[in-house]
Design an enzyme around this catalytic site. Structure first.
Site, PDB file in Angstrom:
ATOM      1  N   ARG A   1       0.867  -1.188   0.000  1.00  0.00           N
ATOM      2  CA  ARG A   1       0.000   0.000   0.000  1.00  0.00           C
ATOM      3  C   ARG A   1       0.898   1.229   0.000  1.00  0.00           C
ATOM      4  O   ARG A   1       1.665   1.452   0.938  1.00  0.00           O
ATOM      5  CB  ARG A   1      -0.887  -0.036   1.246  1.00  0.00           C
ATOM      6  CG  ARG A   1      -1.919   1.066   1.340  1.00  0.00           C
ATOM      7  CD  ARG A   1      -2.886   0.798   2.514  1.00  0.00           C
ATOM      8  NE  ARG A   1      -3.937   1.793   2.554  1.00  0.00           N
ATOM      9  CZ  ARG A   1      -3.838   2.970   3.170  1.00  0.00           C
ATOM     10  NH1 ARG A   1      -2.746   3.276   3.828  1.00  0.00           N
ATOM     11  NH2 ARG A   1      -4.835   3.822   3.138  1.00  0.00           N
TER      12      ARG A   1
ATOM     13  N   LYS B   1      -5.135   4.664   9.500  1.00  0.00           N
ATOM     14  CA  LYS B   1      -5.944   5.106   8.368  1.00  0.00           C
ATOM     15  C   LYS B   1      -6.835   6.233   8.868  1.00  0.00           C
ATOM     16  O   LYS B   1      -7.748   6.012   9.663  1.00  0.00           O
ATOM     17  CB  LYS B   1      -6.772   3.919   7.854  1.00  0.00           C
ATOM     18  CG  LYS B   1      -7.329   4.095   6.466  1.00  0.00           C
ATOM     19  CD  LYS B   1      -7.655   2.737   5.814  1.00  0.00           C
ATOM     20  CE  LYS B   1      -8.050   2.881   4.367  1.00  0.00           C
ATOM     21  NZ  LYS B   1      -9.374   3.430   4.163  1.00  0.00           N
TER      22      LYS B   1
ATOM     23  N   SER C   1     -12.521  -3.544   0.096  1.00  0.00           N
ATOM     24  CA  SER C   1     -12.788  -3.023   1.440  1.00  0.00           C
ATOM     25  C   SER C   1     -14.267  -2.735   1.610  1.00  0.00           C
ATOM     26  O   SER C   1     -14.889  -2.125   0.737  1.00  0.00           O
ATOM     27  CB  SER C   1     -12.016  -1.712   1.667  1.00  0.00           C
ATOM     28  OG  SER C   1     -10.635  -1.950   1.687  1.00  0.00           O
TER      29      SER C   1
END
Lengths: 218, 218
Positions: free
Chosen positions: A47, A144, A115
């Site tokens: 990521r 996040k 997600s």
């Protein structure tokens, strides 16, 4: 649960390391990935939200070279172009990323994760060509900043009841709560901080794996 | 100059509109593109550096639907994944984006452009499977904050001498200097501000085209 549509078995999804270059620190993403996989991480999601495309390709290529001989799938977050360039094993997309139908059309054999943060999103995913759902955030997490409110274990149980797709839980998961998360119906765990920020990622992965795999009854 | 390797003729590269959503303002990117193409823009490069992938796909798909019936190629800046998802005609990459070899491998028939800012980059591009070079910045420009120092017309002439690839000049180009830029050896012009910020993009494109195309001698 049903097995993923791609060639990867559910066992390959038990413990995801989701990378965070900042949390990996000066030792670097590659070193953390190598250690975590040695300890038992079963797949790696790269990521990178800031990295220039060319450097992203280089990092992904290095991880692919590291993981392929070990039979550990490399999943790229969001960026199908990077996955194509390095022949990655999968792509993980969020609700604002490339639609899973497009990913499946372009990469027919990829491991595709999506997600989800709500019952509506879990229900909608039933029609989507995905291999697993990343359910988040189970607990609140600093990794996040744009995440929805935490689901909690009850929230996870409620989503579990809505789908037969493999559920990979993410968000604030660590050694202290991993067993409860699995007991609430997760098929696997995804962690950022618990591995990227661990002083010993191999030991941390090994310890987490004790909670992710079905244990032999005595 | 040699014709591009892709199926698009050099004439399709004469006047690039490079989009900037902020400069297009409330009228929107699609309206500016439609007007500019009506006026004579010969190709459109969709450039989005902040947009989420899913919205980027949607915008690219809308432009593709608008441009395909007109035979105007749509080029996506940097993002091969977006180009694949919407079946765009090309991809424009910078030196830090996906390497052109990867783009060519994944999209064999795409129109591929590469940004160059120096003699070394122009020379290196001779070995690269690109259709044109975007030479920048010819003049200083507020549209791109990370640009190298301006080449000027002499710099453009010097780069022109180094390659047979089509050169598309970009950076501070407007009606006042377009003719000089073409005379210095450019095969086409790419503009951001001169079209996206124009009160009448159709009229601006029409005026620019008078400088980009070989004029009949009286």
């Amino acid at each position: 649960m049903t097995e993923p549509a791609s060639r990867w078995p559910l066992a390959a999804l038990r413990l995801h390391l989701v990378t965070d270059a900042a949390l990996c620190g000066p030792r670097g993403v590659e070193a953390v990935v190598a250690a975590a996989v040695r300890g038992g991480a079963t797949c790696v999601q790269l990521r990178e939200k800031q990295l220039e495309t060319r450097l992203f390709v280089e990092r992904a290529r290095a991880l692919k070279a590291l993981l392929a001989p070990l039979g550990v799938p490399l999943i790229i977050n969001d960026r199908l172009d990077i996955a194509l360039a390095v022949n990655a094993d999968g792509v993980h997309v969020g609700q604002s990323d490339m639609p899973p139908d497009e990913v499946r059309r372009i990469l027919p054999h990829a491991l595709i994760g999506l997600s989800v943060e709500s019952a509506a999103q879990v229900r909608a995913a039933a029609l989507s060509p995905v291999d697993y759902l990343g359910v988040s955030p189970v607990f609140s997490t600093p990794s996040k900043t744009d995440a929805a409110p935490a689901l909690g274990l009850d929230g996870l149980r409620a989503l579990r009841a809505l789908t037969r797709l493999p559920l990979i839980a993410i968000g604030g998961i660590d050694l202290d709560n991993a067993a409860q998360v699995m007991a609430a119906g997760a098929d696997g765990l995804a962690v950022v901080r618990a591995l990227c920020a661990a002083p010993d990622p191999a030991a941390a992965a090994q310890a987490l794996r004790r909670h992710t795999d079905p244990q032999p009854t005595p």
